[in-house]
Design an enzyme around this catalytic site. Structure first.
Site, PDB file in Angstrom:
ATOM      1  N   ARG A  52       1.863 -77.407  32.922  1.00 40.75           N
ATOM      2  CA  ARG A  52       1.086 -76.485  32.078  1.00 40.75           C
ATOM      3  C   ARG A  52       1.349 -75.047  32.522  1.00 40.75           C
ATOM      4  O   ARG A  52       1.400 -74.127  31.718  1.00 40.75           O
ATOM      5  CB  ARG A  52      -0.419 -76.819  32.140  1.00 40.75           C
ATOM      6  CG  ARG A  52      -1.257 -75.844  31.351  1.00 40.75           C
ATOM      7  CD  ARG A  52      -2.676 -76.300  31.015  1.00 40.75           C
ATOM      8  NE  ARG A  52      -3.247 -77.303  31.862  1.00 40.75           N
ATOM      9  CZ  ARG A  52      -3.807 -77.072  33.064  1.00 40.75           C
ATOM     10  NH1 ARG A  52      -3.875 -75.848  33.542  1.00 40.75           N
ATOM     11  NH2 ARG A  52      -4.303 -78.066  33.779  1.00 40.75           N
ATOM     12  N   TYR A 104      -0.094 -63.487   7.130  1.00 43.38           N
ATOM     13  CA  TYR A 104      -0.045 -64.944   6.941  1.00 43.38           C
ATOM     14  C   TYR A 104      -1.499 -65.441   6.911  1.00 43.38           C
ATOM     15  O   TYR A 104      -2.301 -65.066   7.781  1.00 43.38           O
ATOM     16  CB  TYR A 104       0.749 -65.578   8.091  1.00 43.38           C
ATOM     17  CG  TYR A 104       0.504 -67.066   8.196  1.00 43.38           C
ATOM     18  CD1 TYR A 104       0.901 -67.911   7.160  1.00 43.38           C
ATOM     19  CD2 TYR A 104      -0.144 -67.621   9.292  1.00 43.38           C
ATOM     20  CE1 TYR A 104       0.646 -69.274   7.237  1.00 43.38           C
ATOM     21  CE2 TYR A 104      -0.384 -68.975   9.374  1.00 43.38           C
ATOM     22  CZ  TYR A 104       0.009 -69.793   8.337  1.00 43.38           C
ATOM     23  OH  TYR A 104      -0.249 -71.140   8.398  1.00 43.38           O
ATOM     24  N   ASP A 176       3.838 -59.115  14.303  1.00 45.00           N
ATOM     25  CA  ASP A 176       4.343 -60.456  13.989  1.00 45.00           C
ATOM     26  C   ASP A 176       5.699 -60.253  13.307  1.00 45.00           C
ATOM     27  O   ASP A 176       5.773 -59.755  12.181  1.00 45.00           O
ATOM     28  CB  ASP A 176       3.342 -61.173  13.070  1.00 45.00           C
ATOM     29  CG  ASP A 176       3.784 -62.594  12.728  1.00 45.00           C
ATOM     30  OD1 ASP A 176       4.988 -62.874  12.784  1.00 45.00           O
ATOM     31  OD2 ASP A 176       2.910 -63.416  12.386  1.00 45.00           O
ATOM     32  N   LYS A 201       9.888 -71.001  12.520  1.00 40.63           N
ATOM     33  CA  LYS A 201      10.638 -70.466  11.380  1.00 40.63           C
ATOM     34  C   LYS A 201      12.094 -70.164  11.780  1.00 40.63           C
ATOM     35  O   LYS A 201      12.788 -71.064  12.179  1.00 40.63           O
ATOM     36  CB  LYS A 201       9.902 -69.241  10.836  1.00 40.63           C
ATOM     37  CG  LYS A 201       8.382 -69.457  10.663  1.00 40.63           C
ATOM     38  CD  LYS A 201       8.077 -70.568   9.694  1.00 40.63           C
ATOM     39  CE  LYS A 201       6.664 -70.639   9.205  1.00 40.63           C
ATOM     40  NZ  LYS A 201       5.672 -71.344   9.954  1.00 40.63           N
TER      41      LYS A 201
HETATM   42  C1  LIG Z   1       4.317 -64.751   9.522  1.00 43.18           C
HETATM   43  C2  LIG Z   1       3.712 -65.971  10.156  1.00 43.18           C
HETATM   44  N1  LIG Z   1       3.081 -65.841  11.339  1.00 43.18           N
HETATM   45  C3  LIG Z   1       2.511 -66.902  11.956  1.00 43.18           C
HETATM   46  C4  LIG Z   1       2.546 -68.161  11.389  1.00 43.18           C
HETATM   47  C5  LIG Z   1       1.888 -69.313  12.098  1.00 43.18           C
HETATM   48  O1  LIG Z   1       2.850 -70.092  12.735  1.00 43.18           O
HETATM   49  P1  LIG Z   1       2.729 -71.675  13.002  1.00 43.18           P
HETATM   50  O2  LIG Z   1       2.719 -72.344  11.662  1.00 43.18           O
HETATM   51  O3  LIG Z   1       3.926 -71.975  13.823  1.00 43.18           O
HETATM   52  O4  LIG Z   1       1.449 -71.890  13.735  1.00 43.18           O
HETATM   53  C6  LIG Z   1       3.213 -68.344  10.176  1.00 43.18           C
HETATM   54  C7  LIG Z   1       3.267 -69.684   9.564  1.00 43.18           C
HETATM   55  O5  LIG Z   1       3.681 -69.859   8.433  1.00 43.18           O
HETATM   56  C8  LIG Z   1       3.804 -67.219   9.544  1.00 43.18           C
HETATM   57  O6  LIG Z   1       4.431 -67.324   8.367  1.00 43.18           O
END
Ligand SMILES: Cc1ncc(COP(=O)(O)O)c(C=O)c1O
Length: 385
Positions: A52, A104, A176, A201
């Site tokens: 961990r 998101y 992000d 992604k």
């Molecule tokens: C821009 C963005 N940030 C964060 C996330 C969250 O990621 P995760 O689905 O891996 O938890 C997503 C998910 O689609 C996303 O598109």
């Protein structure tokens, strides 16, 4: 010999943290599926005590992603949401975060429905208009949190300008960077303090594992996040770290194709008579096209477009053969989603209206298939409207 920092992006993606295994010479990083490590005596060990806290496969991925974003260190988590959660748990009850208003959907869900129960405050503004940023910063503001381009409206925020305000106000800037990947956009170089991704992604790129990463500009933040990995435990498994290490080796090559095909698809959609509007920073009529040219080195694979109604969107989506209807992005395959019922359902009709997400809006993540096949598929499906 060039220093590691001077190497090109594709070289770093393949070699940073991905050095041959010192024990056997294996060219791929070994997966260490171990929970613990034998110690030679009290306090005597080889740097690893419990998985961990740290794991050699994870260490390698963290080194690799830090090198790609130009940070001092990276910390990987079990999903993008776990990474975002870790970032906001760096704060304390009573702290305030200024957020972009088109994130998101899972991010405001976490902030408003979970973290606000623990005394954190969040407010949402349109960060694509720089004039909104400074007035939104309060005495208790600790972070400005943005996505650029936004999901799904593809609006851009000026990272250098926002970071100048954040520095003056002594507030951290968190970006992000999932949509662009470090190949096309480097927020730390523009003054951000933390950059995060859903590695699910483009970084993984093969739609075969969830993950998240936070890359830090400062050691002290990296230490805080390492403590949070240990304290709350939402770390990425060695196998899934390995999947990202494998995927990231082709990031530069994939992003080149994503971008080339993204431009072709956006141009095709913008000329299609069944499509009412196209949102893509590479189009000359995009409101932040000039900023896109300055801030990003490509326009990427993410495009949203307007079909006119949920009925039209559904008719079209049902007829697709190559492009798949699904709630993700950034994989080698073309994925299409319907934000109003999938990623942004949780915002409610009113929340979606404020940021312009209509029921007819469709978002496409252009994959690396032959672009003519993608165009033919979209064309035959759009004709059904
Ligand atoms: C821009 C963005 N940030 C964060 C996330 C969250 O990621 P995760 O689905 O891996 O938890 C997503 C998910 O689609 C996303 O598109």
């Amino acid at each position: 010999m060039k220093k590691a920092k001077e190497l090109g992006f594709a070289t770093r993606a393949i070699h940073a943290g991905q050095e041959p295994d010192p024990l056997t010479g294996a060219v791929t990083v070994p997966i260490y599926p171990t929970s613990t490590y034998v110690q030679q005596g009290i306090g005597e060990h080889k740097g690893y005590e419990y998985s961990r806290v740290s794991n050699p496969t994870r260490t390698r991925l963290e080194q690799n992603l830090a090198a790609l974003e130009g940070g001092v260190a990276a910390r990987v988590f079990s999903s993008g949401m776990a990474a975002i959660h870790a970032v906001v748990t760096m704060l304390k009850s009573g702290d305030h975060v200024v957020c972009g208003n088109d994130l998101y959907g899972g991010t405001p869900r976490l902030f408003n429905q979970v973290m606000s129960n623990f005394g954190l405050e969040f407010s949402y503004i349109d960060t694509s208009d720089i004039a909104n940023v400074e007035p939104a910063i309060r005495k208790n503001t600790r972070m400005v949190y943005v996505e650029t381009p936004t999901n799904p409206m593809m609006r851009l925020s000026d990272l250098a300008a926002i970071s100048a305000i954040c520095r003056r106000k002594k507030v951290a800037l968190v970006v992000d960077n999932t949509f662009m990947s470090p190949y096309f956009q480097q927020p730390l170089a523009l003054g951000a303090d933390l950059v995060l991704h859903s590695t699910t992604k483009f970084l993984n790129g093969h739609s075969d594992g969830l993950g998240g990463v936070v890359v830090c500009a400062k050691e002290e933040d990296a230490e805080k996040l390492a403590f949070l990995q240990k304290a709350s435990g939402a770390i990425l498994s060695p196998f899934e770290c390995w999947l990202v290490l494998r995927g990231v080796k082709t990031l530069a090559a994939r992003m080149e194709i994503h971008d080339r095909s993204g431009r072709i698809v956006a141009d095709f959609l913008s000329k299609h008579k069944k499509v009412k509007a196209v949102f893509y920073p590479g189009l000359a009529d995009h409101p932040e096209h000039a900023l896109a040219m300055r801030q990003m080195s490509g326009f990427g694979a993410m495009i949203s477009f307007e079909t006119g109604s949920v009925k039209n969107a559904n008719k079209m989506l049902k007829r697709l053969h190559i492009c798949s209807l699904g709630e993700s992005l950034g994989g080698v395959e073309t994925l299409i989603s319907h934000p109003a019922t999938l990623t942004h359902a949780g915002l409610g009709a009113k929340g979606r209206k404020t940021i312009g997400i209509t029921d007819g809006l469709v978002r496409i993540s252009v994959g690396i298939e032959d672009v003519d096949d993608i165009l033919d598929d979209l064309d035959q499906a759009l004709r059904a409207i």
